[in-house]
Design a protein around this motif. Structure first.
Motif, short mmCIF file in Angstrom:
data_model
loop_
_atom_site.label_atom_id
_atom_site.label_comp_id
_atom_site.label_asym_id
_atom_site.label_seq_id
_atom_site.Cartn_x
_atom_site.Cartn_y
_atom_site.Cartn_z
N GLY A 8 -25.94 26.71 39.61
CA GLY A 8 -24.96 27.00 40.64
C GLY A 8 -25.60 26.94 42.02
N SER A 9 -26.58 27.81 42.20
CA SER A 9 -27.15 28.00 43.53
C SER A 9 -27.79 26.72 44.08
N VAL A 10 -28.50 25.99 43.23
CA VAL A 10 -29.25 24.84 43.74
C VAL A 10 -28.33 23.70 44.18
N PRO A 11 -27.43 23.20 43.32
CA PRO A 11 -26.54 22.12 43.79
C PRO A 11 -25.67 22.58 44.95
N PHE A 12 -25.19 23.82 44.90
CA PHE A 12 -24.34 24.29 45.99
C PHE A 12 -25.07 24.21 47.32
N HIS A 13 -26.27 24.79 47.35
CA HIS A 13 -26.98 24.84 48.64
C HIS A 13 -27.39 23.46 49.13
N TYR A 14 -27.93 22.63 48.22
CA TYR A 14 -28.32 21.29 48.67
C TYR A 14 -27.09 20.54 49.19
N GLY A 15 -25.98 20.64 48.44
CA GLY A 15 -24.76 19.94 48.84
C GLY A 15 -24.25 20.43 50.19
#
Ligand code: HEM
Ligand code: SF4
Lengths: 244, 496
Positions: free
Chosen positions: A54-61
Motif C-alpha cells: 500500500g504505502s510504497v506504490p501510493f507514495h511513489y505514485g
C-alpha cells in the motif's frame, strides 16, 4: 468575466485563499505549540506485510503526480515545449497515468488494510477516515480527468496554470474555470479542500520530511552550550568566588 | 585526544537471580502509558533463550548494528544511501508480532457475572483493540526454559556450537541457564542515532546518555531497525519512538536509575568512564578479534595527568574526573578486565559491560552427567555446563579468550577467599591459581569486596551532573527558579 456567478466566486475566487490561510496559520501554530503531534503516525508496527503493497506504490505514485502538477504550475512552458513532439506527449501522458494508477491502487489497499485490521482500526482517528475519503475522491477525479479529457498535461499548462497564477497575483480569474467540465472543477475544489484540511491531519508529515540527514555528520551529540563556553564560564565563576 | 565522560554500567551475571524486580521498577516509572505497554526498557532474559523481541540477536533477520564494507562502517539497515527509497516502508522493521500484543483482563466480569455453579473468570482482552485475545506470547514467555527445544534451541548464540555441544545443553541432566538483564547500552557509536533521518536521537555530550527528542521524532522508525539490541521501541499509539533514558532525571539529582536502585541481587554497578572520542571510528572498524581490546583501550585512565588536563580542556568538571577515579565500572572493565561488552561485533561500542557467569560454580561435567558435589569443591571452569563457546558468542565477540580470562580470574578469587576464610585450600595452591589467572591477592580481595559486600555508594558512584552550570550558561538562574515546573504541561497525546 462572462458567466461567473456568486457561487463560482466563492468556490474559485475566495475558497482558495481561505484554504491557504488555514494551511499557513494552523501548521505554524501546530508546529510551534504542539510539535509532538507532528508524526507520520506510522502503522507498520501493527501490520507489516500489506503495508508494503500500500504505502510504497501510493507514495511513489502520488509524489510523481504531484511533482508533475508543480512543474506544470511553475514552468508551464517547459511542459508545452516537451509536448511539442507527439511521441513525447504520449510518453508523458502514459507515465503520468501510471503514477496516478499506482497511487490509486496503493491508496485503496491502504484503506482496505485499515478497514480490515482490528489493530489498525483501533489507532485510526476520525480525521484519518475523512482524509482517506478526500484523498480517494481526489485521486479518482484526477484519474477521471486524465482518462476522459485527454492531453491534460498540455491543457493544464495552457489554461489551469494561468488560473493558479491569477490566484497568486491576487486577481483570481474565476471565468477561466467556469467553462471547465464538472470533473475538472471537482478536482480543483478537492485540491483546495485538501489544502484546508491538511493542517488538521497527519499530512503535516510532508512538511517535516528530513532534509539534513544526507548531509549531516553520522553521529549527533548535543551539549549544553559549547565546551569552550563551559570552560570560560567556570573560569568566570572561579574569579567571582575569589572576589567575594 | 578528545576526552569525554560517559556514565557506564556493569552487570554481574553470577549474581542475577532473575527476579525481574528491575523490569517492574522501570515499567512502573516509565512505560505504563497506552502504546508503551509492550516496551521493556529493562528486561531480564533467560539464556540460552530467544530473548525479547524474539531472536533479537539474529542480525541476518533484524539487520541491526554496523557492518564493515571495504573497511568502512555502514549501517546494516538503512543508512544514508538506503533510507531514501525505503522511507515509506522500512524493510527491516520488526512488528508487534515479534514482541507480543499487550493485554489485560476483563476484571469487571468477576463482579458482574450472574450467580451460578461456576467460578467467574476474567477473560483476557487486547490492550490494542479491546477485544478478546488468544494469548500467544507475553513478556518473558521463555522465562527459565533453559533446555527447551522451542526456545533455548533457537538462541542465535547456539548456531555456531557443534551439534554435540548443542544436544548436551538440551539434555535434562545437563541443561543450564542464566539470566541476562538488558537495558540500553548507551553506546559510543550508536547505530540508532546514526540512522535517524530527523536527527531526533542524540548522545548527551556531558554524560553520553542516548535520548530521543520527542518533539523531533517523526516516526520514520529507522532507529527501531538499526539498534542491534532492539532497545528503541515504537509507541504505536503516539507514533513516536521511545527508549531507556537511564533515568536521567534521577541521575541529575544524584539517585541511581530505578532498575539499579531496586536490583535485589545487587548485580548492578554504575560509574563514569572517561574515553577518547577521537578513536570512536577507528575502534569501531577494527577486526572482530581486536574489538574488545580496542574498545577497552579507548577508555582512559582518570589518574593520568594528561587525561585530567584533557578533561579540563574539554570542560569536564573536576568533580566528574574525581567520580571517574572512584568508578566501580573502571575497576571491572580496565583494572580487572572481567567485564565484557555484549556482542561487541555489532560495532556500536556498548557501555554496559557484563561479568560472565561461572554457571553453577559447584557442579561440573563428569562424562555425560553433572556432579554437584565434587571433592575439590570448585571445578575447572572449562568443564562448566555451558560451553565456553556459548559465552564467547554472547560476550566475547565470537571468541572464548576474553571470557575464559574473566572466568579463570573469578574462580581464582573464590579459591583465594576459601583459603583465607575456611582454610581447606592451602594459600600456596590458591596463590598459584591467582598467578595463573593474572591476579594478585590484593586484587582478589578487592574483587571479592566489590562483588559481595559493597554498599550502595560503592556500587553507584554517580557523578555530579552540574545541571546548575548548564542553566547558568543559558539564562539567569533567578528567572529559571521562578519558571521551574511550568514547562511541558500537556500529556504526550497522539496527533491526528
Ligand atoms: C517525500 C514525501 C513523503 C514522505 C517521506 C512520506 C512518508 C510517509 C511515511 C513514512 C508514512 C507512514 C507509513 C506507515 O509506516 O504507516 C506515511 C503515511 C502517509 N502518507 Fe506520506 N510521505 C510523503 C508524502 C506524502 C504525500 C505527498 C501524501 C499525500 C498527499 C502522503 C500521504 C500519506 C498518507 C495518507 C499516509 C497514511 C497512510 C496510511 O497508513 O493509511 N504522503 N508517509
Ligand atoms: S533486579 Fe537484579 S537480581 Fe533481580 S532480575 Fe533484575 S538484575 Fe537480576
Amino acid at each position: 468575466m462572462g458567466s461567473a456567478n456568486h457561487l463560482d466566486f466563492l468556490l474559485y475566487g475566495a475558497f482558495p485563499y481561505i484554504a491557504m490561510v488555514l494551511l499557513l496559520v494552523v501548521t505554524i501554530q501546530r508546529y510551534r505549540q504542539r510539535a509532538y503531534t507532528y508524526s507520520t503516525l506510522s502503522s507498520q508496527f501493527l501490520e507489516n506485510r500489506q503495508h508494503f503493497w500500500g504505502s510504497v506504490p501510493f507514495h511513489y505514485g502520488i509524489l510523481f503526480v504531484l511533482l508533475g502538477h508543480f512543474v506544470a504550475f511553475l514552468v508551464p512552458r517547459s511542459i508545452l515545449w516537451w509536448n511539442s513532439h507527439p511521441a513525447r506527449l504520449y510518453i508523458l501522458e502514459i507515465t503520468a497515468l501510471i503514477g496516478g494508477l499506482l497511487s490509486l491502487i496503493g491508496f485503496v489497499s491502504l484503506v482496505l488494510r485499515r478497514g480490515s485490521n482490528n489493530r489498525l482500526r483501533a489507532v485510526t482517528t476520525p480525521s484519518d477516515w475523512i482524509l482517506s475519503v478526500m484523498l480517494l475522491v481526489q485521486i479518482a477525479t484526477g484519474l477521471g480527468v486524465a482518462v476522459f479529457y485527454g492531453w491534460g498535461s498540455s491543457w493544464f499548462a495552457s489554461t489551469l496554470a494561468p488560473y493558479l497564477w491569477s490566484l497568486v497575483k491576487l486577481n483570481p480569474d474565476v471565468a477561466a474555470v467556469v467553462p471547465m467540465p464538472w470533473l475538472v472543477k471537482a478536482h480543483i475544489l478537492g485540491a483546495f479542500a485538501l489544502v484546508a484540511f491538511f493542517p488538521f491531519t497527519r499530512l503535516v508529515h510532508i512538511l517535516v520530511i528530513p532534509n539534513m540527514y544526507l548531509w549531516r555528520r553520522t553521529q549527533v551529540v548535543r551539549w549544553y552550550g559549547t565546551n569552550q563556553g563551559r570552560v570560560e564560564h567556570r573560569k568566570r565563576s572561579a574569579q567571582d568566588q575569589q572576589q567575594r | 585526544m578528545d576526552v569525554r565522560s560517559q556514565v557506564s554500567m556493569v552487570f554481574h551475571l553470577d549474581k542475577c537471580i532473575g527476579c525481574h524486580t528491575c523490569s517492574i521498577a522501570c515499567k512502573n516509572v516509565w512505560t505504563d502509558r497506552k502504546g508503551t505497554e509492550y516496551m521493556w526498557w529493562n528486561n531480564v532474559e533467560t539464556k540460552p533463550g530467544t530473548g525479547y523481541p524474539t531472536k533479537w540477536e539474529d542480525q541476518e533477520e533484524y539487520r541491526g548494528g554496523w557492518e564493515l564494507i571495504d573497511g568502512k562502517l555502514r549501517l546494516k539497515s538503512t543508512g544514508k544511501a538506503r533510507i531514501v527509497p525505503n522511507i515509506f516502508h522500512n524493510p527491516s522493521q520488526p512488528s508487534m508480532d515479534d514482541y507480543y500484543e499487550p493485554w489485560t483482563y476483563r476484571y469487571e466480569d468477576l463482579f458482574n457475572a450472574p450467580e451460578g455453579d461456576d467460578q467467574p473468570t476474567a477473560v483476557p482482552i487486547s490492550k490494542v483493540t479491546g477485544e478478546l485475545i488468544d494469548i500467544e506470547a507475553g513478556p518473558n514467555w521463555d522465562d527459565d526454559l533453559g533446555g527447551s527445544e522451542i526456545y533455548a534451541k533457537n538462541d542465535p548464540n547456539m548456531a555456531s556450537l557443534t551439534p554435540e555441544q548443542q544436544s548436551q545443553m538440551m539434555a535434562i541432566e545437563r541443561l543450564v541457564f542464566f539470566y541476562l538483564p538488558r537495558i540500553c547500552n548507551h553506546c559510543l557509536n550508536p547505530s540508532c542515532v546514526a540512522s535517524c533521518p530527523s536527527g531526533a536521537l542524540y548522545k548527551r555530550g556531558e554524560d553520553g546518555i542516548v535520548l530521543i527528542d520527542q518533539n523531533v521524532c517523526r516516526a520514520w522508525r529507522s532507529c527501531i531497525a538499526a539498534c542491534p539490541y532492539k532497545k528503541t521501541y515504537f509507541n504505536w499509539n503516539a507514533g513516536k519512538s521511545e527508549k531507556c533514558i537511564l533515568c536521567f532525571p534521577r541521575l541529575e539529582t544524584g539517585q541511581a536509575p530505578a532498575c539499579f536502585h531496586s536490583c535485589v541481587g545487587r548485580i548492578r554497578y554504575l560509574g563514569v568512564l572517561l574515553y577518547d572520542a577521537d578513536k570512536i571510528e577507528d575502534v569501531a572498524s577494527r577486526k572482530d578479534e581486536e574489538l574488545i581490546d580496542a574498545h577497552r583501550d579507548m577508555v582512559l585512565d582518570p589518574h593520568d595527568p594528561a587525561v585530567i588536563a584533557g578533561a579540563r580542556a574539554n570542560g569536564i568538571h573536576d568533580s566528574v574526573v574525581e567520580s571517574a577515579q572512584n568508578s566501580p565500572v573502571y575497576k571491572f572493565v580496565k583494572d580487572w578486565k572481567i567485564a565484557l561488552p555484549p556482542h561487541v561485533e555489532y560495532r556500536t561500542l556498548p557501555m554496559l559491560f557484563y561479568v560472565p557467569p561461572l554457571l553453577p560454580v559447584m557442579s561440573q561435567r563428569n562424562g555425560d552427567t553433572i556432579e554437584s558435589v565434587s571433592e575439590d569443591l570448585f571445578h575447572a571452569f572449562d568443564q562448566a555446563r555451558a560451553p565456553l563457546e556459548y559465552l564467547g558468542n554472547l560476550l566475547g565477540g565470537g571468541n572464548t579468550g576474553k571470557v575464559s580470562y574473566a572466568l579463570r580470574k573469578q574462580m581464582a578469587v573464590r579459591l583465594w577467599r576459601r583459603a583465607v576464610t575456611v582454610g581447606d585450600i592451602t594459600k600456596e595452591a590458591a596463590e598459584a591459581a591467582l598467578r595463573e589467572a593474572d591476579c594478585t591477592p590484593e586484587e582478589a580481595d578487592e574483587i571479592f569486596k566489590l562483588s559481595t559486600t559493597a554498599t550502595f555508594d560503592d556500587r553507584f558512584v554517580i557523578p555530579p551532573m552540574h545541571r546548575e552550570e548548564a542553566i547558568e550558561m543559558m539564562k539567569d538562574t533567578d528567572d529559571h527558579r521562578r519558571e521551574t515546573g511550568f514547562g511541558f504541561l500537556t500529556g504526550p497525546r497522539r496527533g491526528s
